[in-house]
Write a protein that holds these residues in place. Sequence first.
Motif, short mmCIF file in Angstrom:
data_model
loop_
_atom_site.label_atom_id
_atom_site.label_comp_id
_atom_site.label_asym_id
_atom_site.label_seq_id
_atom_site.Cartn_x
_atom_site.Cartn_y
_atom_site.Cartn_z
N HIS A 250 4.28 9.37 1.12
CA HIS A 250 3.23 9.14 2.10
C HIS A 250 2.50 10.45 2.35
CE1 HIS A 250 1.27 6.67 5.14
NE2 HIS A 250 1.11 7.83 5.78
N GLN B 1 -2.17 13.31 6.14
CA GLN B 1 -3.62 13.39 6.21
C GLN B 1 -4.03 14.60 7.05
OE1 GLN B 1 -5.53 11.26 4.44
NE2 GLN B 1 -3.56 10.51 3.66
N ALA C 170 -0.18 2.11 -6.11
CA ALA C 170 -0.46 3.13 -5.10
C ALA C 170 0.13 4.48 -5.51
CB ALA C 170 0.10 2.68 -3.74
N SER D 95 0.83 -1.21 0.00
CA SER D 95 0.00 0.00 0.00
C SER D 95 0.86 1.26 0.00
CB SER D 95 -0.91 0.00 1.23
OG SER D 95 -0.15 -0.05 2.40
N LEU E 163 -4.90 0.93 3.79
CA LEU E 163 -4.56 2.29 4.24
C LEU E 163 -5.36 2.69 5.47
CD1 LEU E 163 -4.28 4.09 0.78
CD2 LEU E 163 -2.44 3.75 2.43
N ALA F 298 -6.44 -1.74 -1.48
CA ALA F 298 -5.56 -0.70 -0.92
C ALA F 298 -6.29 0.19 0.07
CB ALA F 298 -4.98 0.15 -2.04
N ASP G 143 4.44 -2.42 5.35
CA ASP G 143 3.00 -2.58 5.14
C ASP G 143 2.24 -2.92 6.41
OD1 ASP G 143 3.23 -2.02 2.52
OD2 ASP G 143 3.05 -4.07 1.79
N GLN H 146 -3.84 1.02 8.47
CA GLN H 146 -2.55 1.62 8.83
C GLN H 146 -2.73 2.95 9.55
OE1 GLN H 146 -0.68 1.77 5.02
NE2 GLN H 146 -0.20 -0.42 4.97
N LYS H 147 -3.66 3.77 9.07
CA LYS H 147 -3.87 5.07 9.69
C LYS H 147 -4.42 4.93 11.11
CE LYS H 147 -4.81 7.08 5.16
NZ LYS H 147 -5.88 7.51 4.23
#
Length: 634
Positions: free
Chosen positions: A223, A226, A139, A122, A275, A271, A299, A278-279
């Motif tokens: 990356h 966010q 990605a 990802s 994601l 994906a 990952d 992961q967040k």
Amino acid sequence: MRACNIQTPEELEEALKQDSWSLCLTEESVSSLTAEQLLQTLSRHHTDLPVIVLLPEQAKKSADDWLKLGAKDAISYCSPEHVVQAAIRELKALADRGALRTHQQTLKETEQRCEQLLKHTSLAIAYVHEGAHVHANEAYLNIFGYSNNDDLAGEFLIDLISEVEKDDIKIALKKLKLPEADTSLQSTFQGRLKRSNGETFEANMVLSNAIFDDESCLQVIIHPVQSGKTRETQVISQTDMLQRLSEQPKGHSLVKLHLDNYDDIRAEFHAAGALAVQKEMTELIAKHLPDSQVAHYADEVFLATSSANSSESFQQLCKTINSHLVSAGEQSLHTSVSIGYSINRQEVSASQWFKEAETACSISRQEGGNRATRYSRQSVIKARANKGDKEAIIRQALAKDYFKLMYQPIVSLTGDGAESYEVLIRLKNPDGEDIPAAEFITTAEECGLTRDIDLWVLQHALQALAENHQFGADTRLMIHISAASVCNNSFSEQLSGLVKQAGIKGESLILQIAEQEAHQYLLQIQAMKKQLQPVGCKLCIARYTGDNKTLKALKYLKPDMVKLDGQFARQLERNRQEKLIETITPLSPLVSGIIMPQVESSKSLAQLWHLGVHYIQGNYLHSPMSEMTFEFNA
């Protein structure tokens, strides 16, 4: 190395089918199988078998001719040393070619795995050569709004950077420019990047030298930062992590977290699901662990440093993550983690601390996941033991008292009233199955653990003997000791301490040493015997075969007892006494007790007393027992 003499074409065909050969020596001309026929056959079989042709004085073909036909060399009979050196050269070359093929296959498989990882990760990854993109994964394409690699190919990396940030990216790139690209170097850049439609977004960029399609290039990992998050998911390299660890105070924990079902999440939710997990993992870890620094390492892998160092904290984190639902679009999913953590100590380097956390995390994964494991020497041994590692099983048995002792009675044929047992050791593997003593003792010898086993046996056997003496029994124990104990200068002192601690008389203990070791360590055994004289322990030489060399050693050592080799009992069963008589006759004046082991029937009992044997032992009397409860007077 095995050799084979081939005389005919048929024999050659059969030999090539059955075995893999390393070298072929042949004469130039043999009526049944000429060198030319041999080379043609090998060529047809496409075999990598080197051939050296031996030439007479009047050779029909020159060395050049034979080399053209496929021979590796052509040498005169008159140069035997040349033949030897050529054979050595070709054997080495054959081994090198085999190693090259293995490495090429390994490289191919590694490249295929890397391609799959690059495809399914990802993380947004691309490769840039001379400033232009040559490859990017899905990605990366999605982040910048490209549908495929053809659309991105030729686009310059600097064109994806916003105008105001271009000077900063140039500085980051200059850090990686060396005469020889060092793939361990990394550089980072944080700023605004441009999508294909002109939109910009905030992102972290990790730059490093790499190799792609055999070309030196630049690896780029993107990356996005966010917005609206209290903490960003920081991608970190091992180099940067080690630098961070070197700055951590003692007592802090390094934590490695591995998502247990990441592959399933990736397959089902693609994906977007990966994601999302992961967040949210970063937020959960940071929220749960006090004073933590959390980083996304790969990952499915996260790293964190924290002041938390209790098992309860990390077990609770496992439960928190396992019960947490992650939103992935309109769907929800959950995951669990395998946690490994190691606590920083004064003597531990950053790299060792990192490896310890990795090891602990691997143990959690091996045990089924959704759990936390603290790194310790015992946790590593336990994990290895659970996988059947014999050395680890032995170490765990020593630490946790997983060995058990058995006692086999030794009965007197002379009516001296002695109650004697040989102490035997048993060990169970993690599945509860007995490991034969011969197997684990061999492993213990290879690992240098026999002395530790000796001390364990002595400590526990002497405790059991002391308890037996409390009930009025006059019991003696015969205990085998290894060469490692015999050769250790502190063994006698340790044994004296154990005898004193148990509160028994030294005469109740008979140390048993194998005949082979008596050959090898004659002086050491003599020194040990002298040191133990004040204690009163007796000495027995076991597995005695009647060897003349051992007989001379006995005259020097003057042991109290000798235990014969088991072969003599088997010979008696077949009514063969000659060898036994030859062995016992010179032995009787030297020792006060001769023991016959492995007595399996009553057939030989009557003969043994007349032959001069004083004690017998074997399953006919009784198999090894867990307690010293044999009725000697029955």
